[in-house]
Design an enzyme around this catalytic site. Structure first.
Site, short mmCIF file in Angstrom:
data_model
loop_
_atom_site.label_atom_id
_atom_site.label_comp_id
_atom_site.label_asym_id
_atom_site.label_seq_id
_atom_site.Cartn_x
_atom_site.Cartn_y
_atom_site.Cartn_z
N CYS A 126 0.85 -1.20 0.00
CA CYS A 126 0.00 0.00 0.00
C CYS A 126 0.89 1.25 0.00
O CYS A 126 1.77 1.38 0.86
CB CYS A 126 -0.90 0.00 1.23
SG CYS A 126 -1.87 1.50 1.42
N GLY A 240 -5.05 -2.63 -13.97
CA GLY A 240 -5.64 -2.11 -15.19
C GLY A 240 -6.37 -3.12 -16.05
O GLY A 240 -6.67 -2.84 -17.22
#
Length: 301
Positions: A126, A240
């Site tokens: 993260c 993506g």
């Protein structure tokens, strides 16, 4: 009919698509919805030791080719998580994402949550939570220590989620593999920022966030390709994936399974079904009987 079924670290998935840890996986109802719409498995929102409210709004910026988010790892803590899933049964693999600031915190969480998790994904990547994620996961020695600690604490499969915010992601993959990880997943979001030209300041309350969506796909695809060429353990591709063509590219690059996250926000839950139908049509038109037949074909030669 071509088969989409895959098996990873002893778990059977109806198809290679998995709901990614991120924005749309906070509660069991979302996990079940994802499966009903075609996800073969689910990764939960990252769970920590103590509850976290996350950052103040705004936490998401929509861009032409994706999103920047800085949620701040909001979660109910491990006790709240166990209360939340009480009474539920899931007919799909439930991968619990966990995060901590030390190997001991990761191993503690794995021990406490082993009864409800089919596998664990370690959030080592993260980019916007101070003291967690990428701040730990950029160093191979830290990745090794965390994976080793979790492997010692649970008999569940362990997936190390890797950050792209490093010079060579294969260093992290090799460290995870050496420590006994059952798989790696890549990539997490790219560290990013957006600025309001009228307010003349960053838009996100945390200023910096993680960029995801179609714009990161070439970076993610390259990372998966490099990892698949280097590692012996499976690679789960993330980044993506929005169409069936994106999915097939990742499979050809060596991904054994795929995680879908931002596409759910941009296109809706039906994206799972649309991608699965596209993969199956591709396999049949190209003469393949199983999705497993095409994994890594672009690595050859």
């Amino acid at each position: 009919m071509a088969s989409l079924e895959v098996e990873l670290f002893g778990l059977r998935f109806e198809n290679p698509l998995i709901l990614a840890s991120g924005i749309n996986d906070k509660v069991p109802e979302q996990w079940i919805r994802a499966h009903e719409e075609g996800a073969g498995g689910v990764v939960t929102k990252s769970i920590g030791i103590e509850p976290r409210a996350g950052y103040d709004n705004p936490t998401i910026v929509e861009l032409p080719y994706g999103l920047i988010n800085a949620m701040g790892l909001p979660n109910p803590g491990w006790k709240g998580f166990l209360e939340m899933v009480e009474g539920y049964t899931f007919d799909f693999p439930l991968i619990v994402s966990i995060f901590g600031g030390t190997p001991e915190e990761f191993s503690f969480l794995a021990e406490k949550l082993s009864d409800v998790a089919d596998a664990f994904e370690l959030n080592l990547s993260c980019p916007h939570a101070k003291g967690y994620g990428m701040e730990i996961g950029q160093k191979p020695e830290n990745v090794y220590e965390v994976v080793r600690a979790v492997k010692d604490a649970t008999d569940r499969p362990v997936i190390a989620k890797l950050t792209p915010n490093i010079d060579d992601i294969t260093k992290l993959g090799l460290a995870a593999e050496k420590a006994g990880a059952d798989a790696v997943s890549a990539i997490n979001t790219l560290k990013a920022i957006a600025i309001d030209v009228y307010a003349r300041r960053p838009i996100l309350s945390n200023r910096v966030g993680g960029y995801s969506g179609p714009g990161v796909k070439p970076v993610a695809l390259r990372a998966v390709y490099d990892l698949a060429r280097t590692l012996e353990i499976p690679v789960i591709g993330i980044g993506g994936i929005t169409t069936w063509r994106d999915a097939v590219e990742f499979l050809l690059a060596g991904a054994s399974a795929l995680q879908i996250g931002t596409a759910v926000s941009l296109r809706g839950w039906e994206v799972f079904r649309e991608i699965n139908e596209g993969i199956k049509a591709y396999l049949e038109s190209e003469g393949f009987s199983s999705v497993r037949d095409i994994v890594g074909l672009a690595l050859e030669g």
